[in-house]
Write an enzyme that holds these catalytic residues in place. Sequence first.
Site: not given
Length: 358
Positions: A28, A32, A41, A78, A155
């Site tokens: 990552r 963020r 973003r 992703d 998921y």
Amino acid sequence: MTDILKNDRFLRALRREPVDTTPIWVMRQAGRYLPEYRATRERAGSFMGLAQNPELACEVTLQPLERFDLDAAILFSDILTIPDAMGLGLSFAHGEGPQFARPVRTTADINRLAVPDMDGELRYVMDAVRLIRRELAGRVPLIGFAGSPWTLACYMVEGHGSRDYVSLKALCWNEPQLAHRLLDVLARSVAAYLSAQAAAGAQALMVFDSWGGMLGPAPFREFSLRYMAQIVAALKDDAHARDLPVILFSKGANASLAAMADSGCAALGVDWTIDLADARRAVAGKVALQGNMDPAILRASVDVIRREARAVLDSYGPHPGHVFNLGHGITPEVDPEHVRVLVDEVHTYGRVLRGMPA
């Protein structure tokens, strides 16, 4: 593509060849914790808007390389792009993580699934890979990636994130043949997806098995490792991917490292709950290792970061085949300056370990 790599330290380490210092990249690393990522973003309007825009995906992939002396770039995307391309209706609710509008719950649901068209629904990923590879211009290698079949199924069956993924586990216990049918179509999809990334220009491939550690050792081998090994075998038979190193990362599956090392992969990612010396003994020199500092340490003082980075490097020792990374993804609260300290310390102390000038 014929661009000459200016820094091949990462690929040499994956091949367990000598390097001048330990290579490092961070899971990552485009994320963020970087203000420039948050600004991009915001321009994209949403996470998927960012991931599905090749130009913006390229922009954020390159952002950490402008700040830090990293040894690899990783595609910004992703792990859930495959089930999204299967028509399950992926969305990201603010503060709640991924959700699927149409989870997979029945035999009919599973029978409807098919390998997505890599030049259709997933073309945006390949366009991003091609653009990133061109913009890197040989600066460092580019890593392509996918989620593991088990993690994607977690998921898809649950419909969202979960603490225990009991719905998929129940499917495995109650209807194992149906669970295997689901995992097989996902394995074939992941293999095709990674092959397409290789054709587009990825120079290493990684499979993220985020939830493999939810399984005991025997179920892990049956429902997770079996399908990752199937993917590795398919890639070895693929003209575009056969020469690319494949990294498998199963968070929490340290009890199965020896079995994973027999999968045919080039390297295993390791989380922070095992000493690297123990992990190295477990894999018996069959594969390289990637890891494994606790991401939370990046929120400590710079002196602690330097100390803990050296501890990880000492644990592995001066042996070939180590790529420094965190034991999981960097968290949003981290000060970017702390990442700079980590990268510089790994390179500096990695040279010391090899008896070279720092």
